[in-house]
Design a protein around this motif. Structure first.
Motif, PDB file in Angstrom:
ATOM      1  N   ARG A  46     -25.427 -47.216 -17.643  1.00 57.28           N
ATOM      2  CA  ARG A  46     -26.500 -46.230 -17.796  1.00 57.28           C
ATOM      3  C   ARG A  46     -25.850 -44.862 -17.913  1.00 57.28           C
ATOM      4  NH1 ARG A  46     -31.273 -47.763 -13.763  1.00 57.28           N
ATOM      5  NH2 ARG A  46     -32.313 -46.126 -14.951  1.00 57.28           N
ATOM      6  N   ASP A  47     -26.219 -43.915 -17.063  1.00 58.90           N
ATOM      7  CA  ASP A  47     -25.660 -42.566 -17.135  1.00 58.90           C
ATOM      8  C   ASP A  47     -24.691 -42.279 -15.995  1.00 58.90           C
ATOM      9  OD1 ASP A  47     -27.035 -41.851 -19.475  1.00 58.90           O
ATOM     10  OD2 ASP A  47     -28.846 -41.399 -18.325  1.00 58.90           O
ATOM     11  N   GLY A  48     -23.999 -43.298 -15.505  1.00 61.33           N
ATOM     12  CA  GLY A  48     -23.038 -43.109 -14.415  1.00 61.33           C
ATOM     13  C   GLY A  48     -23.715 -42.503 -13.198  1.00 61.33           C
ATOM     14  N   LEU A  49     -23.042 -41.560 -12.560  1.00 63.61           N
ATOM     15  CA  LEU A  49     -23.590 -40.928 -11.364  1.00 63.61           C
ATOM     16  C   LEU A  49     -24.805 -40.068 -11.676  1.00 63.61           C
ATOM     17  CD1 LEU A  49     -20.357 -39.962  -9.403  1.00 63.61           C
ATOM     18  CD2 LEU A  49     -21.758 -42.028  -9.236  1.00 63.61           C
TER      19      LEU A  49
ATOM     20  N   HIS B  91     -12.939 -50.541  -6.794  1.00 65.81           N
ATOM     21  CA  HIS B  91     -13.319 -51.869  -6.312  1.00 65.81           C
ATOM     22  C   HIS B  91     -14.762 -51.944  -5.805  1.00 65.81           C
ATOM     23  CE1 HIS B  91     -12.059 -49.734  -2.683  1.00 65.81           C
ATOM     24  NE2 HIS B  91     -12.872 -50.536  -2.040  1.00 65.81           N
ATOM     25  N   VAL B  92     -15.547 -50.891  -6.069  1.00 67.68           N
ATOM     26  CA  VAL B  92     -16.950 -50.858  -5.642  1.00 67.68           C
ATOM     27  C   VAL B  92     -17.836 -50.766  -6.883  1.00 67.68           C
ATOM     28  CG1 VAL B  92     -18.690 -49.557  -4.359  1.00 67.68           C
ATOM     29  CG2 VAL B  92     -16.375 -49.762  -3.443  1.00 67.68           C
ATOM     30  N   ASN B  93     -18.858 -51.600  -6.924  1.00 70.82           N
ATOM     31  CA  ASN B  93     -19.833 -51.581  -8.014  1.00 70.82           C
ATOM     32  C   ASN B  93     -21.143 -51.030  -7.482  1.00 70.82           C
ATOM     33  OD1 ASN B  93     -18.329 -53.022 -10.195  1.00 70.82           O
ATOM     34  ND2 ASN B  93     -18.218 -54.560  -8.574  1.00 70.82           N
ATOM     35  N   VAL B  94     -21.777 -50.175  -8.250  1.00 68.23           N
ATOM     36  CA  VAL B  94     -23.052 -49.579  -7.861  1.00 68.23           C
ATOM     37  C   VAL B  94     -24.079 -49.912  -8.939  1.00 68.23           C
ATOM     38  CG1 VAL B  94     -24.279 -47.439  -7.329  1.00 68.23           C
ATOM     39  CG2 VAL B  94     -21.893 -47.713  -6.607  1.00 68.23           C
ATOM     40  N   PHE B  95     -25.177 -50.504  -8.497  1.00 66.39           N
ATOM     41  CA  PHE B  95     -26.259 -50.887  -9.391  1.00 66.39           C
ATOM     42  C   PHE B  95     -27.517 -50.105  -9.040  1.00 66.39           C
ATOM     43  CE2 PHE B  95     -23.392 -54.411  -9.438  1.00 66.39           C
ATOM     44  CZ  PHE B  95     -23.473 -54.946 -10.711  1.00 66.39           C
ATOM     45  N   VAL B  96     -28.307 -49.785 -10.059  1.00 62.00           N
ATOM     46  CA  VAL B  96     -29.661 -49.274  -9.872  1.00 62.00           C
ATOM     47  C   VAL B  96     -30.558 -50.407 -10.338  1.00 62.00           C
ATOM     48  CG1 VAL B  96     -31.385 -47.584 -10.576  1.00 62.00           C
ATOM     49  CG2 VAL B  96     -29.015 -46.868 -10.224  1.00 62.00           C
ATOM     50  N   ASN B  97     -31.284 -50.950  -9.377  1.00 57.83           N
ATOM     51  CA  ASN B  97     -32.079 -52.150  -9.635  1.00 57.83           C
ATOM     52  C   ASN B  97     -31.126 -53.233 -10.152  1.00 57.83           C
ATOM     53  OD1 ASN B  97     -34.440 -50.792  -8.731  1.00 57.83           O
ATOM     54  ND2 ASN B  97     -34.562 -49.801 -10.727  1.00 57.83           N
ATOM     55  N   THR B  98     -31.190 -53.638 -11.394  1.00 63.23           N
ATOM     56  CA  THR B  98     -30.285 -54.682 -11.896  1.00 63.23           C
ATOM     57  C   THR B  98     -29.232 -54.154 -12.855  1.00 63.23           C
ATOM     58  OG1 THR B  98     -31.813 -55.217 -13.697  1.00 63.23           O
ATOM     59  CG2 THR B  98     -32.063 -56.476 -11.652  1.00 63.23           C
ATOM     60  N   ASP B  99     -29.199 -52.833 -13.080  1.00 63.12           N
ATOM     61  CA  ASP B  99     -28.272 -52.251 -14.050  1.00 63.12           C
ATOM     62  C   ASP B  99     -27.091 -51.567 -13.368  1.00 63.12           C
ATOM     63  OD1 ASP B  99     -29.947 -52.904 -16.251  1.00 63.12           O
ATOM     64  OD2 ASP B  99     -31.161 -51.122 -15.842  1.00 63.12           O
ATOM     65  N   HIS B 100     -25.890 -51.903 -13.819  1.00 58.92           N
ATOM     66  CA  HIS B 100     -24.700 -51.217 -13.323  1.00 58.92           C
ATOM     67  C   HIS B 100     -24.758 -49.770 -13.810  1.00 58.92           C
ATOM     68  CE1 HIS B 100     -20.589 -50.249 -12.335  1.00 58.92           C
ATOM     69  NE2 HIS B 100     -20.422 -51.456 -11.824  1.00 58.92           N
ATOM     70  N   VAL B 101     -24.415 -48.821 -12.934  1.00 60.32           N
ATOM     71  CA  VAL B 101     -24.517 -47.411 -13.330  1.00 60.32           C
ATOM     72  C   VAL B 101     -23.613 -47.078 -14.507  1.00 60.32           C
ATOM     73  CG1 VAL B 101     -25.328 -46.581 -11.089  1.00 60.32           C
ATOM     74  CG2 VAL B 101     -22.888 -46.576 -11.578  1.00 60.32           C
TER      75      VAL B 101
ATOM     76  N   GLY C 202     -39.008 -45.796  -5.398  1.00 60.68           N
ATOM     77  CA  GLY C 202     -39.048 -47.251  -5.402  1.00 60.68           C
ATOM     78  C   GLY C 202     -37.801 -47.907  -5.975  1.00 60.68           C
ATOM     79  N   ASP C 203     -36.921 -47.129  -6.629  1.00 58.92           N
ATOM     80  CA  ASP C 203     -35.677 -47.706  -7.138  1.00 58.92           C
ATOM     81  C   ASP C 203     -34.822 -48.191  -5.978  1.00 58.92           C
ATOM     82  OD1 ASP C 203     -36.051 -47.473  -9.866  1.00 58.92           O
ATOM     83  OD2 ASP C 203     -34.915 -45.607 -10.050  1.00 58.92           O
ATOM     84  N   GLU C 204     -33.974 -49.154  -6.283  1.00 62.28           N
ATOM     85  CA  GLU C 204     -33.043 -49.687  -5.297  1.00 62.28           C
ATOM     86  C   GLU C 204     -31.620 -49.505  -5.794  1.00 62.28           C
ATOM     87  OE1 GLU C 204     -34.157 -53.741  -4.540  1.00 62.28           O
ATOM     88  OE2 GLU C 204     -35.964 -53.121  -3.450  1.00 62.28           O
ATOM     89  N   ILE C 205     -30.760 -49.060  -4.872  1.00 58.01           N
ATOM     90  CA  ILE C 205     -29.321 -48.940  -5.143  1.00 58.01           C
ATOM     91  C   ILE C 205     -28.655 -50.103  -4.421  1.00 58.01           C
ATOM     92  CG2 ILE C 205     -27.240 -47.547  -4.784  1.00 58.01           C
ATOM     93  CD1 ILE C 205     -29.113 -46.087  -6.598  1.00 58.01           C
ATOM     94  N   ILE C 206     -27.890 -50.878  -5.155  1.00 54.97           N
ATOM     95  CA  ILE C 206     -27.161 -51.989  -4.571  1.00 54.97           C
ATOM     96  C   ILE C 206     -25.680 -51.666  -4.667  1.00 54.97           C
ATOM     97  CG2 ILE C 206     -26.635 -54.453  -4.714  1.00 54.97           C
ATOM     98  CD1 ILE C 206     -29.803 -53.271  -6.282  1.00 54.97           C
ATOM     99  N   ILE C 207     -25.000 -51.695  -3.534  1.00 59.69           N
ATOM    100  CA  ILE C 207     -23.564 -51.425  -3.469  1.00 59.69           C
ATOM    101  C   ILE C 207     -22.869 -52.764  -3.276  1.00 59.69           C
ATOM    102  CG2 ILE C 207     -21.729 -50.242  -2.203  1.00 59.69           C
ATOM    103  CD1 ILE C 207     -24.065 -48.348  -1.197  1.00 59.69           C
ATOM    104  N   LEU C 208     -21.979 -53.110  -4.207  1.00 59.99           N
ATOM    105  CA  LEU C 208     -21.271 -54.377  -4.133  1.00 59.99           C
ATOM    106  C   LEU C 208     -19.777 -54.170  -4.261  1.00 59.99           C
ATOM    107  CD1 LEU C 208     -23.436 -56.669  -6.449  1.00 59.99           C
ATOM    108  CD2 LEU C 208     -23.283 -56.743  -3.974  1.00 59.99           C
ATOM    109  N   PRO C 209     -19.045 -54.382  -3.169  1.00 58.18           N
ATOM    110  CA  PRO C 209     -17.581 -54.338  -3.278  1.00 58.18           C
ATOM    111  C   PRO C 209     -17.140 -55.521  -4.151  1.00 58.18           C
ATOM    112  CG  PRO C 209     -18.261 -54.165  -0.986  1.00 58.18           C
ATOM    113  CD  PRO C 209     -19.481 -54.540  -1.793  1.00 58.18           C
TER     114      PRO C 209
END
Length: 95
Positions: A73-76, A60-70, A83-90
């Motif tokens: 991309r390459d998962g973990l 139930h948790v989504n993790v994004f790097v900048n605007t891309d869901h992991v 300068g990258d940003e990690i956005i955690i969205l439940p």
């Protein structure tokens, strides 16, 4: 204004109690897995709000790097640069 050399993690309101109320954290890491390892060390309660006991991101948790869901991309193992940003969205559900 120069960008930070760290990775910025945006913490959702529901998880801020697990990191002394911080809305953002800065860490140095070369991958998403590295960020999660640092969170496990520095803020274990926050880490367990994001990851399960196996180290996988909770369903139930989504993790994004900048605007891309992991997962797109390459998962973990998604590489990070300063300068990258990690956005955690439940996930949000209604009914």
């Amino acid at each position: 204004m120069a960008r930070s050399k760290n990775i910025t993690i945006h913490v959702p309101r529901d998880l801020r109690a697990y990191c002394e109320g911080a809305s953002e954290l800065e860490l140095s890491a070369s991958s998403v897995r590295g960020v999660l390892d640092e969170l496990e060390s520095r803020h274990p309660s926050l880490y367990f709000g994001i990851c399960d006991e196996t180290g996988a991101v909770r369903r139930h948790v989504n993790v994004f790097v900048n605007t891309d869901h992991v997962r797109d991309r390459d998962g973990l193992d998604t590489a990070l640069v300063p300068g990258d940003e990690i956005i955690i969205l439940p996930a949000v559900s209604g009914g």
